[in-house]
Design a protein around this motif. Structure first.
Motif, short mmCIF file in Angstrom:
data_model
loop_
_atom_site.label_atom_id
_atom_site.label_comp_id
_atom_site.label_asym_id
_atom_site.label_seq_id
_atom_site.Cartn_x
_atom_site.Cartn_y
_atom_site.Cartn_z
N ILE A 1 -14.63 2.17 2.61
CA ILE A 1 -13.99 3.23 1.46
C ILE A 1 -13.34 4.18 2.72
N TRP A 2 -12.20 4.42 2.51
CA TRP A 2 -11.58 5.59 3.28
C TRP A 2 -11.62 6.77 2.60
N PHE A 3 -11.78 7.96 3.38
CA PHE A 3 -12.16 9.09 2.61
C PHE A 3 -10.97 9.98 3.24
N THR B 1 1.04 -1.30 0.14
CA THR B 1 -0.10 -0.01 -0.02
C THR B 1 0.89 1.30 -0.02
N ARG B 2 1.79 1.37 0.70
CA ARG B 2 2.95 2.33 0.81
C ARG B 2 3.41 2.60 -0.49
N ALA B 3 3.83 1.43 -1.24
CA ALA B 3 4.61 1.73 -2.41
C ALA B 3 3.83 2.42 -3.36
N TRP B 4 2.35 1.89 -3.63
CA TRP B 4 1.49 2.38 -4.62
C TRP B 4 1.18 3.75 -4.35
N LEU B 5 0.76 4.05 -2.93
CA LEU B 5 0.53 5.60 -2.60
C LEU B 5 1.62 6.49 -2.86
N SER B 6 2.81 6.01 -2.67
CA SER B 6 4.26 6.80 -2.93
C SER B 6 4.16 7.15 -4.63
N VAL C 1 -10.21 5.17 -1.06
CA VAL C 1 -9.57 4.06 -1.02
C VAL C 1 -10.50 2.98 -0.57
N CYS C 2 -10.89 1.82 -1.49
CA CYS C 2 -11.52 0.98 -1.16
C CYS C 2 -10.83 -0.21 -0.76
N CYS C 3 -11.61 -0.82 0.10
CA CYS C 3 -10.97 -2.19 1.23
C CYS C 3 -11.98 -2.82 1.64
N ASP C 4 -11.55 -4.16 2.26
CA ASP C 4 -12.52 -4.92 3.00
C ASP C 4 -12.43 -4.93 4.18
N TRP C 5 -12.98 -5.49 5.26
CA TRP C 5 -12.59 -5.31 6.79
C TRP C 5 -11.18 -5.66 7.08
N GLN C 6 -10.80 -6.71 6.45
CA GLN C 6 -9.29 -7.23 6.86
C GLN C 6 -8.18 -6.23 6.34
N THR C 7 -8.31 -5.79 5.21
CA THR C 7 -7.31 -4.63 4.83
C THR C 7 -7.78 -3.28 5.25
N SER C 8 -8.96 -3.03 5.52
CA SER C 8 -9.14 -1.68 6.32
C SER C 8 -8.19 -1.29 7.30
N VAL D 1 -1.38 3.66 7.10
CA VAL D 1 -0.53 4.18 5.97
C VAL D 1 -1.32 5.11 5.19
N LEU D 2 -2.38 5.46 5.02
CA LEU D 2 -3.05 6.42 4.62
C LEU D 2 -2.76 7.70 5.37
N GLY D 3 -2.53 7.39 6.61
CA GLY D 3 -2.26 8.59 7.40
C GLY D 3 -0.91 9.16 7.15
N GLU D 4 -0.14 8.48 6.61
CA GLU D 4 1.37 8.94 6.36
C GLU D 4 1.20 9.76 5.24
N PHE D 5 0.08 9.92 4.38
CA PHE D 5 0.24 10.61 2.99
C PHE D 5 -0.67 11.72 3.15
N PHE D 6 -2.04 11.39 3.91
CA PHE D 6 -2.99 12.41 3.65
C PHE D 6 -3.71 12.62 5.17
#
Length: 305
Positions: free
Chosen positions: A156-158, A92-97, A111-118, A124-129
């Motif tokens: 879906i994370w906003f 996740t960090r790699a594609w966000l970078s 960013v879409c995800c299921d309960w496990q990946t959420s 990681v999202l908090g590192e970028f946004f």
């Protein structure tokens, strides 16, 4: 043994690449950096990590990303295999970078995800946004579970790139049927009478139970194993972009985000490495030239049926 003929009501797009040579020929396969004009309204066939450096920097005001969830899934012959938690977070960090430099300072990100990946991708999202909210939507499709609760939800994370961002509340209000039609001085209180009944436009919550997953009789349906509904994507697009804004979908699949963007008067860049899915996207975009309907969204209103 030949297959039985498909029902005339079955609208699923599942044509092989061999029958879509013209559509695939219209996909872009860049080898050099693209200008904004060159990237607009294009389906790009290529690996995201190789394609992202070729896309115009600080050009996308909205990104909708639907990466592979951390489960085994066959995407048109390429199998995504589960990783351990640390490895998926690093993926996740790699594609966000790779995509972060492409976004404007006022961009919004979903960013879409299921309960496990959420739970893995949220930090990681908090590192970028700036993480704003988590949307949970009911995905009532698939098999049940014998020794667990049936998994019928996705997240879906906003997020936003900064403190200044677009959010059009009135564009995404939900029209709900009124069960208790209160009146004040004889007039409807916060509801309206229509030919279809009594309705109230309400602020959209971050739990969505009004989404229908594409199925075989819907014109938007494809054979992609993880297709998102156009109605769901329309909500994100209308809330977090203006007309003619440029939208990035880095994991385009069969092109649902690009199709919704086109129907709603936005521009797009859709990146997908599977050639067949790219061709399906072009076919669907062609159809959107003459059919701008989005199921569950009519006359500027999202309906809760």
């Amino acid at each position: 043994m030949s297959k039985s003929p498909r029902s005339p009501r079955n609208k699923t797009l599942d044509l092989p690449l061999s029958e879509l040579e013209d559509a695939f020929a219209r996909c872009l396969k860049p080898k050099e950096k693209l200008s904004r004009e060159e990237a607009e309204n294009r389906v790009i066939c290529g690996d995201l990590f190789k394609t992202a450096p070729l896309l115009p920097r600080e050009s996308y005001s909205l990104m909708i990303a639907d990466p592979p969830y951390n489960r085994r899934k066959n995407y048109g012959g390429e199998v995504f295999s589960p990783k351990n938690a640390a490895a998926y977070a690093e993926y996740t960090r790699a594609w966000l970078s790779a995509v972060r430099p492409l976004l404007t300072p006022t961009a919004s990100v979903y960013v879409c995800c299921d309960w496990q990946t959420s739970v893995l991708i949220a930090p990681v999202l908090g590192e970028f946004f700036h993480v704003r909210s988590r949307i949970t939507w009911g995905r009532e499709k698939g098999r049940g579970a014998k020794r667990n609760w049936k998994n019928a939800m996705e997240d879906i994370w906003f997020c936003t790139a900064g403190e200044d961002y677009v959010f059009h509340l009135d564009a995404v209000k939900l029209r709900r049927r009124v069960k208790a039609p209160y009146r004040a001085d004889g007039s409807p209180k916060d509801w309206r009478q229509t030919e279809a009944g009594r309705f109230r436009d309400t602020c959209p919550p971050n739990f969505w139970d009004d989404i229908a997953v594409p199925f075989w009789s819907m014109p938007e349906n494809t054979a992609h194993p993880a297709q998102k509904p156009e109605k769901l994507l329309a909500k994100l697009i209308l809330a977090s972009s203006d007309e003619n804004d440029l939208i990035l979908d880095p994991f385009a699949g069969s092109g649902s985000a690009a199709v919704a963007a086109k129907k709603l008067g936005r521009r797009f860049t859709a990146v997908e490495k599977n050639a067949q899915y790219c061709a399906w996207s072009v076919v669907r975009l062609d159809r959107a030239e003459t059919d701008r309907r989005i199921q569950g969204y009519e006359d500027g209103v999202f309906y809760k049926y």
